[in-house]
Design a protein around this motif. Structure first.
Motif, PDB file in Angstrom:
ATOM      1  N   ILE A 161       0.853  -1.183   0.000  1.00  0.00           N
ATOM      2  CA  ILE A 161       0.000   0.000   0.000  1.00  0.00           C
ATOM      3  C   ILE A 161       0.892   1.237   0.000  1.00  0.00           C
ATOM      4  O   ILE A 161       1.789   1.369   0.831  1.00  0.00           O
ATOM      5  CB  ILE A 161      -0.927   0.035   1.234  1.00  0.00           C
ATOM      6  N   GLY A 162       0.636   2.180  -0.922  1.00  0.00           N
ATOM      7  CA  GLY A 162       1.466   3.363  -1.039  1.00  0.00           C
ATOM      8  C   GLY A 162       1.073   4.517  -0.139  1.00  0.00           C
ATOM      9  O   GLY A 162       1.856   5.441   0.047  1.00  0.00           O
ATOM     10  N   GLY A 163      -0.136   4.487   0.433  1.00  0.00           N
ATOM     11  CA  GLY A 163      -0.608   5.563   1.299  1.00  0.00           C
ATOM     12  C   GLY A 163      -0.932   5.066   2.688  1.00  0.00           C
ATOM     13  O   GLY A 163      -0.392   4.068   3.162  1.00  0.00           O
ATOM     14  N   ASP A 164      -1.858   5.765   3.353  1.00  0.00           N
ATOM     15  CA  ASP A 164      -2.306   5.360   4.681  1.00  0.00           C
ATOM     16  C   ASP A 164      -3.232   4.150   4.592  1.00  0.00           C
ATOM     17  O   ASP A 164      -3.879   3.908   3.567  1.00  0.00           O
ATOM     18  CB  ASP A 164      -3.039   6.510   5.371  1.00  0.00           C
ATOM     19  N   LEU A 165      -3.324   3.400   5.703  1.00  0.00           N
ATOM     20  CA  LEU A 165      -4.168   2.210   5.764  1.00  0.00           C
ATOM     21  C   LEU A 165      -5.056   2.288   6.990  1.00  0.00           C
ATOM     22  O   LEU A 165      -4.576   2.476   8.106  1.00  0.00           O
ATOM     23  CB  LEU A 165      -3.300   0.951   5.823  1.00  0.00           C
ATOM     24  N   ASN A 166      -6.357   2.134   6.763  1.00  0.00           N
ATOM     25  CA  ASN A 166      -7.331   2.125   7.857  1.00  0.00           C
ATOM     26  C   ASN A 166      -8.273   0.952   7.634  1.00  0.00           C
ATOM     27  O   ASN A 166      -9.065   0.955   6.689  1.00  0.00           O
ATOM     28  CB  ASN A 166      -8.112   3.449   7.886  1.00  0.00           C
ATOM     29  N   ILE A 167      -8.189  -0.089   8.495  1.00  0.00           N
ATOM     30  CA  ILE A 167      -8.984  -1.301   8.291  1.00  0.00           C
ATOM     31  C   ILE A 167      -9.588  -1.774   9.610  1.00  0.00           C
ATOM     32  O   ILE A 167      -8.980  -1.670  10.667  1.00  0.00           O
ATOM     33  CB  ILE A 167      -8.142  -2.432   7.667  1.00  0.00           C
ATOM     34  N   GLN A 168     -10.810  -2.333   9.504  1.00  0.00           N
ATOM     35  CA  GLN A 168     -11.505  -2.882  10.664  1.00  0.00           C
ATOM     36  C   GLN A 168     -12.274  -4.137  10.262  1.00  0.00           C
ATOM     37  O   GLN A 168     -12.872  -4.187   9.183  1.00  0.00           O
ATOM     38  CB  GLN A 168     -12.500  -1.870  11.252  1.00  0.00           C
ATOM     39  N   THR A 169     -12.241  -5.148  11.142  1.00  0.00           N
ATOM     40  CA  THR A 169     -13.075  -6.330  10.953  1.00  0.00           C
ATOM     41  C   THR A 169     -13.725  -6.702  12.275  1.00  0.00           C
ATOM     42  O   THR A 169     -13.109  -6.545  13.336  1.00  0.00           O
ATOM     43  CB  THR A 169     -12.273  -7.526  10.405  1.00  0.00           C
ATOM     44  N   GLY A 170     -14.930  -7.205  12.211  1.00  0.00           N
ATOM     45  CA  GLY A 170     -15.639  -7.567  13.429  1.00  0.00           C
ATOM     46  C   GLY A 170     -15.062  -8.764  14.148  1.00  0.00           C
ATOM     47  O   GLY A 170     -15.315  -8.946  15.342  1.00  0.00           O
ATOM     48  N   ALA A 185      -5.460  -0.309  12.434  1.00  0.00           N
ATOM     49  CA  ALA A 185      -6.094  -1.603  12.147  1.00  0.00           C
ATOM     50  C   ALA A 185      -6.685  -2.180  13.419  1.00  0.00           C
ATOM     51  O   ALA A 185      -6.056  -2.130  14.482  1.00  0.00           O
ATOM     52  CB  ALA A 185      -5.081  -2.587  11.562  1.00  0.00           C
ATOM     53  N   SER A 186      -7.881  -2.763  13.306  1.00  0.00           N
ATOM     54  CA  SER A 186      -8.517  -3.363  14.472  1.00  0.00           C
ATOM     55  C   SER A 186      -9.314  -4.589  14.069  1.00  0.00           C
ATOM     56  O   SER A 186      -9.831  -4.681  12.958  1.00  0.00           O
ATOM     57  CB  SER A 186      -9.438  -2.352  15.167  1.00  0.00           C
ATOM     58  N   THR A 187      -9.407  -5.550  15.004  1.00  0.00           N
ATOM     59  CA  THR A 187     -10.230  -6.739  14.821  1.00  0.00           C
ATOM     60  C   THR A 187     -10.914  -7.068  16.130  1.00  0.00           C
ATOM     61  O   THR A 187     -10.326  -6.906  17.209  1.00  0.00           O
ATOM     62  CB  THR A 187      -9.404  -7.949  14.343  1.00  0.00           C
ATOM     63  N   GLY A 188     -12.129  -7.545  16.039  1.00  0.00           N
ATOM     64  CA  GLY A 188     -12.870  -7.880  17.251  1.00  0.00           C
ATOM     65  C   GLY A 188     -12.388  -9.136  17.932  1.00  0.00           C
ATOM     66  O   GLY A 188     -12.633  -9.325  19.128  1.00  0.00           O
ATOM     67  N   GLY A 189     -11.691 -10.029  17.201  1.00  0.00           N
ATOM     68  CA  GLY A 189     -11.302 -11.274  17.848  1.00  0.00           C
ATOM     69  C   GLY A 189     -10.176 -12.053  17.209  1.00  0.00           C
ATOM     70  O   GLY A 189      -9.760 -13.061  17.765  1.00  0.00           O
ATOM     71  N   GLY A 190      -9.663 -11.641  16.070  1.00  0.00           N
ATOM     72  CA  GLY A 190      -8.608 -12.396  15.403  1.00  0.00           C
ATOM     73  C   GLY A 190      -7.219 -11.863  15.711  1.00  0.00           C
ATOM     74  O   GLY A 190      -7.037 -10.913  16.461  1.00  0.00           O
ATOM     75  N   ASP A 191      -6.214 -12.503  15.102  1.00  0.00           N
ATOM     76  CA  ASP A 191      -4.825 -12.075  15.232  1.00  0.00           C
ATOM     77  C   ASP A 191      -4.515 -10.944  14.246  1.00  0.00           C
ATOM     78  O   ASP A 191      -5.209 -10.775  13.237  1.00  0.00           O
ATOM     79  CB  ASP A 191      -3.868 -13.238  14.964  1.00  0.00           C
ATOM     80  N   ILE A 192      -3.439 -10.200  14.522  1.00  0.00           N
ATOM     81  CA  ILE A 192      -2.937  -9.168  13.617  1.00  0.00           C
ATOM     82  C   ILE A 192      -1.455  -9.415  13.364  1.00  0.00           C
ATOM     83  O   ILE A 192      -0.686  -9.608  14.310  1.00  0.00           O
ATOM     84  CB  ILE A 192      -3.133  -7.756  14.189  1.00  0.00           C
ATOM     85  N   VAL A 193      -1.064  -9.401  12.081  1.00  0.00           N
ATOM     86  CA  VAL A 193       0.344  -9.523  11.700  1.00  0.00           C
ATOM     87  C   VAL A 193       0.689  -8.353  10.794  1.00  0.00           C
ATOM     88  O   VAL A 193       0.033  -8.135   9.774  1.00  0.00           O
ATOM     89  CB  VAL A 193       0.639 -10.854  10.983  1.00  0.00           C
TER      90      VAL A 193
END
Length: 376
Positions: A161-170, A185-193
């Protein structure tokens, strides 16, 4: 506006509908569909082409055609923005699926996709991409601009990704490759790498593990109870987890780390504010211009501190319930004192100035050993 029906044919025991078309003269693309996955692929072509595949799981062609007729596919051009819309005219069938494949010029300024439940994939686009799904998987790769993506409960995979990143999953897993801009970045219950970020990042997980290999700016991490593993951070680091372990390999700025119950390990930091409800602490302090006061505190566990010999530090340490525990030091300047213990709890303290003193390092444990080791 053009509403399209397409051809209907039999496909492996079910009925399928295929709709094709093209749009030209657009700098932006908007896709909004009530059902179906969406894939947008950038390339060298000058215009926008699309193929829509709808599938109905019905016993007869007539019934399938009726279901297809209820899902209206429309395209139109409004200014410099091309629109592809799929919307239900009446009730939605129980067994129906859709797939939208759209090929676009790589130089598009922006792409925005909304689907009620299917997945979203976008690749090879030089501009900005926005994607929202009611519950499908999201995959972004080779996007030149910023990305904003959200899904109700599936995985999010992001490549370059060349710019900013804003992501969310339940509740799905979040996987992030290489990002030039800032990350949220945010997730309601999973892992983040996270593999690599040129700037700062804010990462939140409801209960999963979080791993960061490289971050070029300020890093802020929180998890409801997962383990946190950070490789190389070029700025300050803030970490909070409800009950997992914390590890930071290297940080150029101050590290603030808290866990409800878990081991904390800092392999190379200039300063740290660390606290765990129950677990060992291992911290290696290195010479750096970002020097500041530090605190290492655990309610139950050993604390081992590695100090570079050239560090200017003032040290203060204490074991509150020291029966069976002690403070050991490789540095003669750190003096150890024991108080009490004959009829009640024994307290052991240590104090000293290394290289004429400097920022204060406070170390404490309720019950456990404290060790000051030379990292020479």
């Amino acid at each position: 506006m053009a509403a399209q029906e397409g051809r209907v044919y039999s496909e492996g025991g079910r009925w399928a509908q295929e709709i094709t078309g093209s749009l030209s003269g657009a700098h932006n693309l908007r896709i909004k569909v009530d059902a179906g996955s969406v894939r947008v692929e950038g390339g060298s072509q000058s215009g926008i082409t699309y193929v829509v595949h709808n599938r109905a799981f019905t016993s007869s062609e007539d019934k399938a055609r009726r279901e297809f007729s209820h899902y209206k596919i429309s395209t139109f051009l409004r200014g410099d923005t091309a629109w592809l819309v799929g919307e239900w005219q009446g009730g939605k069938p129980q067994s129906f699926s859709g797939e939208f494949v759209v090929n676009v010029p790589r130089e598009l300024e922006s792409v925005k996709v909304e689907t009620a439940g299917g997945g979203v994939t976008a690749s090879g686009i030089s501009g900005r991409v926005d994607a929202a799904s009611g519950g499908g998987k999201i995959h972004m790769e080779d996007i030149g601009g910023s990305v904003h993506a959200a899904t109700g409960g599936d995985d999010i995979e992001v490549g370059s990704i060349g710019g900013d990143l804003n992501i969310q999953t339940g509740g799905g897993r979040v996987s992030i490759g290489s990002v030039k801009g800032t990350i949220n970045a945010s997730t309601g219950g999973g892992d983040i790498v996270l593999v690599s970020s040129d700037m700062g990042a804010v990462l939140e997980a409801g209960g999963g593990n979080i791993q960061v290999k490289q971050c070029g700016g300020k890093l802020k991490i929180s998890s409801g109870g997962g383990n946190i593993d950070v490789g190389d951070a070029a700025g300050p680091v803030e970490i909070e987890t409800g009950g997992g372990s914390i590890r930071v390999v290297s940080a150029k700025g101050r590290v603030h780390a808290e866990t409800g119950a878990g081991r904390i390990e800092l392999d190379g930091v200039p300063a740290a504010q660390v606290e765990t409800g129950a677990g060992a602490i291992v911290a290696k302090f290195v010479a750096n211009t970002q020097r500041a006061d530090s605190t290492l505190q655990t309610a139950a566990g050993d604390v081992t501190v590695y100090l570079a010999p050239e560090l200017n530090l003032s040290v203060r340490a204490a074991i509150e319930l020291a029966n069976g525990h002690t403070i050991r030091s490789d540095f003669p300047a750190i003096r150890v004192t024991a108080v009490g213990g004959q009829w009640g709890p024994k307290t052991i303290t240590a104090e000293g100035r290394l290289n004429n003193g400097g920022p204060l390092l406070k170390v404490s444990t309720m019950t456990g050993d404290i060790n000051f080791r030379s990292s020479r």
